[in-house]
Design a protein around this motif. Structure first.
Motif, mmCIF file in Angstrom:
data_model
loop_
_atom_site.group_PDB
_atom_site.id
_atom_site.type_symbol
_atom_site.label_atom_id
_atom_site.label_comp_id
_atom_site.label_asym_id
_atom_site.label_seq_id
_atom_site.Cartn_x
_atom_site.Cartn_y
_atom_site.Cartn_z
ATOM 1 N N ASP A 265 26.254 -40.242 8.760
ATOM 2 C CA ASP A 265 25.203 -38.994 8.626
ATOM 3 C C ASP A 265 26.083 -37.740 8.219
ATOM 4 O O ASP A 265 27.175 -37.558 8.977
ATOM 5 C CB ASP A 265 24.463 -38.697 9.460
ATOM 6 C CG ASP A 265 23.629 -37.493 9.496
ATOM 7 O OD1 ASP A 265 22.807 -37.521 9.035
ATOM 8 O OD2 ASP A 265 24.145 -36.257 10.198
ATOM 9 N N THR A 268 26.330 -34.630 11.021
ATOM 10 C CA THR A 268 26.854 -35.284 12.218
ATOM 11 C C THR A 268 28.322 -35.533 12.087
ATOM 12 O O THR A 268 29.250 -35.400 12.859
ATOM 13 C CB THR A 268 25.941 -36.187 12.773
ATOM 14 O OG1 THR A 268 24.745 -36.021 12.872
ATOM 15 C CG2 THR A 268 26.639 -36.827 14.308
ATOM 16 N N SER A 295 26.566 -40.725 0.454
ATOM 17 C CA SER A 295 25.149 -40.467 0.389
ATOM 18 C C SER A 295 24.721 -39.218 -0.491
ATOM 19 O O SER A 295 23.697 -39.030 -0.852
ATOM 20 C CB SER A 295 24.667 -39.875 1.868
ATOM 21 O OG SER A 295 24.770 -40.709 2.961
ATOM 22 N N SER A 299 22.911 -35.036 0.573
ATOM 23 C CA SER A 299 22.944 -35.128 2.125
ATOM 24 C C SER A 299 23.576 -33.919 2.771
ATOM 25 O O SER A 299 23.491 -33.950 4.045
ATOM 26 C CB SER A 299 23.951 -36.238 2.444
ATOM 27 O OG SER A 299 25.132 -36.197 1.899
#
Length: 341
Positions: A265, A268, A295, A299
């Protein structure tokens, strides 16, 4: 493992994610550079976004643009002579200018080049093991999407002018990891790609494995304590009391640990890297490049991405005015390519 076709639109989205992610991570981490986690908490609590009104990248972003321009010009034909010439033309033979924030490895390299030394002798200085190559390695992974070995080969060519040993391995691990992420790899395959291109008994490989093992064991899950996870990853690789924070094995380990703990992610990943301190701009830049490549630009929080403008040339005056997204465009192929998933 079969090759898969990847179209230019997908690659461009990931390329923009990788390089904008690098710049965002750099700008987020810059205020926390060289700090301990306890110092970060005393000053800001937990960093959850930009802590300055005018966020900007550091030498990490400017050197990544430098390497990206060089790679866009020469591609897979890049040679050490090309790199050395570029260092002279764009950096060493110019008036020093502001050159704010440059790392010890870059300053050592410039001193050697200005003395008339050539690569690889120019990399023989006290900080050849620094993360100065790792911080600028992402463009090589973008260019060699799906080809980790080629990304590692090319970044080593770049690094011969300024780094040696563990400094080279750190750059190779990052470049290969970004190349795998550009092909849509998982956090596991990105890590495997990074480890596949460096000696298994190297300090960099050992640190990377330890950080990833801690991240997998204590990774971020619903209800988990971010501080505990960050402490576990940090404790796995940081040499307590060692004054220099720009160690390539340490910075690369922390960046991959943050990326794996966050399960790729973007938000994060970079915040985990930032809040661990140490060379926070570089660790967050690398984590941001890995997560952004995996991503894509979508993202990255829009307000973070929009805060990144053309670089100011605070370290490299010759790079002033370039934007990382322009470099992403230059390094992305115009046609479908086959990549290793």
């Amino acid at each position: 493992m079969a090759l898969i076709a990847c179209n230019p639109q997908v690659l461009l989205e990931r390329a923009r994610g990788a390089l904008l992610g690098l710049a965002v991570g750099d700008a987020l981490g810059a205020p926390a550079e060289n700090m301990k986690p306890s110092e970060i908490r005393r000053r800001w609590g937990r960093i959850e976004g930009f802590v300055t009104d005018d966020p900007a990248g550091t030498d990490d972003t400017e050197y990544a643009i430098f390497s990206g321009l060089l790679l866009a010009r020469h591609g897979s034909a890049l040679t050490v002579a090309h790199v050395e010439t570029a260092w002279h033309h764009w950096i060493a033979d110019l008036d020093e200018g502001p050159f704010r924030g440059a790392g010890f490895s870059e300053r050592g390299t410039l001193e050697n080049l200005r003395r008339g030394l050539a690569a690889p002798i120019s990399a023989q200085h006290r900080h050849a093991w620094s993360d100065g190559l790792a911080m600028r390695a992402a463009p090589f992974g973008v260019f060699a999407a799906g080809r980790p070995a080629e990304a590692a080969r090319l970044v080593a060519v770049d690094g011969c002018v300024s780094h040696d040993g563990e400094g080279i391995y750190g750059g190779q691990a990052v470049a290969a990891g970004v190349a795998a992420a550009m092909a849509g790899g998982s956090t596991a395959s990105v890590t495997a790609a990074a480890l596949s291109v460096i000696p298994s008994d190297s300090w960099t490989a050992r640190s990377l494995r330890r950080a990833v093992a801690a991240a997998q064991r204590d990774g971020l899950r619903p209800g988990s304590d971010p501080l505990a996870v960050e402490h576990a990853v940090r404790s796995a690789v940081v040499i307590g009391g060692y004054p220099w924070t720009d160690l390539a094995p340490e910075a690369v380990g922390l960046a991959f640990g943050a990326f794996v703990a966050a399960r790729g992610d973007f938000t994060t990943s970079v915040l985990t890297a930032v809040n661990m301190g140490r060379d926070a701009d570089t660790t967050a830049a690398v984590a941001g490049a890995l997560a952004g490549a995996m991503s894509g630009e979508a993202s990255i929080p829009a307000d973070w991405g929009s805060a990144i403008g053309p670089v100011r040339g605070s370290c490299l005056p010759s790079m002033q005015g370039y934007h990382v997204l322009d470099i992403a465009e230059l390094l992305t192929p115009d046609d479908d390519i086959e990549v290793m998933p």
